[in-house]
Write an enzyme that holds these catalytic residues in place. Structure first.
Site, PDB file in Angstrom:
ATOM      1  N   LEU A  51       0.814  -1.215  -0.002  1.00  0.00           N
ATOM      2  CA  LEU A  51       0.109  -0.182   0.074  1.00  0.00           C
ATOM      3  C   LEU A  51       0.801   1.108   0.056  1.00  0.00           C
ATOM      4  O   LEU A  51       1.903   1.178   0.549  1.00  0.00           O
ATOM      5  CB  LEU A  51      -0.933  -0.062   1.293  1.00  0.00           C
ATOM      6  CG  LEU A  51      -2.010  -1.391   1.324  1.00  0.00           C
ATOM      7  CD1 LEU A  51      -2.788  -0.998   2.596  1.00  0.00           C
ATOM      8  CD2 LEU A  51      -2.695  -1.142   0.112  1.00  0.00           C
ATOM      9  N   HIS A  69      -3.491   4.242  -2.563  1.00  0.00           N
ATOM     10  CA  HIS A  69      -4.367   3.249  -1.675  1.00  0.00           C
ATOM     11  C   HIS A  69      -5.100   4.061  -0.769  1.00  0.00           C
ATOM     12  O   HIS A  69      -6.284   3.917  -0.573  1.00  0.00           O
ATOM     13  CB  HIS A  69      -3.646   1.976  -1.331  1.00  0.00           C
ATOM     14  CG  HIS A  69      -3.155   0.957  -2.391  1.00  0.00           C
ATOM     15  ND1 HIS A  69      -1.676   0.949  -2.309  1.00  0.00           N
ATOM     16  CD2 HIS A  69      -3.633   0.421  -3.436  1.00  0.00           C
ATOM     17  CE1 HIS A  69      -1.445   0.273  -3.462  1.00  0.00           C
ATOM     18  NE2 HIS A  69      -2.611  -0.217  -4.241  1.00  0.00           N
ATOM     19  N   LYS A 103      -6.371   5.938 -11.451  1.00  0.00           N
ATOM     20  CA  LYS A 103      -5.176   5.493 -12.016  1.00  0.00           C
ATOM     21  C   LYS A 103      -5.549   4.208 -12.915  1.00  0.00           C
ATOM     22  O   LYS A 103      -4.662   4.180 -14.184  1.00  0.00           O
ATOM     23  CB  LYS A 103      -4.452   5.142 -11.101  1.00  0.00           C
ATOM     24  CG  LYS A 103      -3.077   4.196 -11.403  1.00  0.00           C
ATOM     25  CD  LYS A 103      -1.972   5.013 -11.537  1.00  0.00           C
ATOM     26  CE  LYS A 103      -0.526   3.897 -11.935  1.00  0.00           C
ATOM     27  NZ  LYS A 103      -0.767   2.477 -11.493  1.00  0.00           N
ATOM     28  N   SER A 160       2.416   3.724  -7.754  1.00  0.00           N
ATOM     29  CA  SER A 160       2.148   2.598  -8.010  1.00  0.00           C
ATOM     30  C   SER A 160       3.122   1.492  -7.196  1.00  0.00           C
ATOM     31  O   SER A 160       4.167   1.909  -7.069  1.00  0.00           O
ATOM     32  CB  SER A 160       2.286   2.213  -9.360  1.00  0.00           C
ATOM     33  OG  SER A 160       2.527   1.021  -9.868  1.00  0.00           O
TER      34      SER A 160
HETATM   35  P1  AMP Z   1      -3.892  -2.253  -6.987  1.00  0.00           P
HETATM   36  O1  AMP Z   1      -3.471  -2.664  -5.396  1.00  0.00           O
HETATM   37  O2  AMP Z   1      -2.856  -1.898  -7.665  1.00  0.00           O
HETATM   38  O3  AMP Z   1      -4.611  -3.410  -7.516  1.00  0.00           O
HETATM   39  O4  AMP Z   1      -4.736  -1.062  -6.569  1.00  0.00           O
HETATM   40  C1  AMP Z   1      -5.793  -0.968  -5.879  1.00  0.00           C
HETATM   41  C2  AMP Z   1      -6.377   0.343  -6.116  1.00  0.00           C
HETATM   42  O5  AMP Z   1      -5.861   1.405  -5.704  1.00  0.00           O
HETATM   43  C3  AMP Z   1      -6.910   0.273  -7.403  1.00  0.00           C
HETATM   44  O6  AMP Z   1      -8.536   0.605  -7.445  1.00  0.00           O
HETATM   45  C4  AMP Z   1      -6.173   1.175  -7.994  1.00  0.00           C
HETATM   46  O7  AMP Z   1      -6.592   1.993  -9.092  1.00  0.00           O
HETATM   47  C5  AMP Z   1      -5.836   2.365  -6.739  1.00  0.00           C
HETATM   48  N1  AMP Z   1      -4.885   2.908  -7.097  1.00  0.00           N
HETATM   49  C6  AMP Z   1      -3.502   2.471  -7.241  1.00  0.00           C
HETATM   50  N2  AMP Z   1      -2.594   3.509  -7.515  1.00  0.00           N
HETATM   51  C7  AMP Z   1      -3.506   4.559  -7.366  1.00  0.00           C
HETATM   52  C8  AMP Z   1      -2.734   6.118  -7.401  1.00  0.00           C
HETATM   53  N3  AMP Z   1      -1.666   6.466  -7.653  1.00  0.00           N
HETATM   54  N4  AMP Z   1      -3.930   7.015  -7.210  1.00  0.00           N
HETATM   55  C9  AMP Z   1      -5.327   6.650  -7.053  1.00  0.00           C
HETATM   56  N5  AMP Z   1      -5.467   5.194  -6.995  1.00  0.00           N
HETATM   57  C10 AMP Z   1      -4.651   4.274  -6.920  1.00  0.00           C
END
Ligand code: AMP
Length: 278
Positions: free
Chosen positions: A33, A37, A149, A185
């Protein structure tokens, strides 16, 4: 903060909260995270929801040559961050319970998945759609939060929730960026130091393309020049495209809301980003 692994436990706590007339907010993640997140968590808490964050590295959304094995897994750190952020539950289901022997169902969203990342990551969106459908059914939240994102993923999830009558409102949350513009990310930590310095060029490219397109420059020419610019700086570009924000079909005018979308590799790390234009 409650920390649970089993779907049954998660449901029991949700039932308890509901009996206390609480509303439920849900933030699905794959862990590792960061502030991106946590902005989803904040949004859910600000809406007044009891807030559940899932951490599940979903094997079904990784291709055979992708980074499933080396995807960062740091559950203890994630738990601490969530506790500090004020989340109410960390839900970290086990793969054996998510996909028991004999699991045979796939959720597949047509149309939206034919564009952008779809052709470059065969099976990816089916994996995402399947796990998100399961998670939404497991948690049965009032509202679930996803980042802009992953704009294409957000559209796919809105579509499946509508099509399958899932009664959870799907809410998009703005992209959180580093100071130099790089979208946060979990994969940024893979970048070699030299590549990390270059990575903000994705944002800079989208920013100036959006300005050029709004100023009336030829869209095809502007996209082509920007692709070459990224290539010359060491990016291996999967796509750099202007597309309808809702259907994701490539767009060559500004009649409807459009966004710029990019996916490119720097070394072994694949980065994506997107930006509104009009
Ligand atoms: P992930 O753990 O990469 O699957 O991401 C989980 C959630 O967090 C997803 O809805 C992503 O779009 C969101 N998320 C990831 N990086 C960002 C960011 N930089 N800004 C906003 N939301 C994000």
């Amino acid at each position: 903060m409650r920390s649970v692994e089993q779907i049954k436990q998660c449901r029991e706590i949700v039932a308890q909260w509901r009996s206390e007339r609480a509303t439920i907010g849900f933030v699905p993640t794959m862990g590792a995270l960061h502030q991106g997140h946590l902005s989803l968590v904040k949004k859910s808490l600000q809406a007044g929801h009891k807030t559940i964050v899932s951490v599940f590295v979903n094997p079904k959304q990784f291709g055979p040559n992708e980074d499933f094995a080396k995807y960062p897994r740091v559950l203890d750190m994630d738990a601490q961050l969530l506790k500090d952020a004020g989340a109410d539950m960390l839900f970290a289901p086990m793969a054996t319970e998510m996909y028991p022997d004999g699991f045979a169902t796939k959720v597949s969203v047509n149309g939206l998945t034919e564009y952008l990342c779809g052709p470059f990551r065969p099976g990816h969106f089916e994996g995402v759609a399947t796990v998100v459908t399961k998670l939404l059914n497991q948690v049965q939240a009032n509202e679930a939060f996803f980042g802009d994102k992953d704009w294409q993923q957000l559209q796919v999830i809105k579509r499946l929730a509508r099509d399958l009558d899932i009664p959870t409102r799907i809410t998009g949350v703005p992209i959180v960026r580093e100071e130099d513009g790089l979208a946060l990310s979990s994969r940024n930590r893979y970048l070699e130091p030299g590549d990390r310095a270059k990575a903000s060029l994705l944002y800079i490219t989208l920013r100036s393309l959006a300005d050029e397109i709004m100023a009336g420059d030829n869209i095809d020419d502007a996209l082509k020049a920007a692709r070459i610019g990224l290539f010359e700086n060491g990016f291996n570009v999967d796509y750099l495209e202007l597309a309808d924000a809702n259907t994701l079909v490539p767009a060559r005018n500004l009649d409807k809301p459009v966004r710029l979308f990019v996916a490119a590799k720097l070394g072994a790390t694949r980065l994506i980003d997107n930006m509104a234009v009009n």
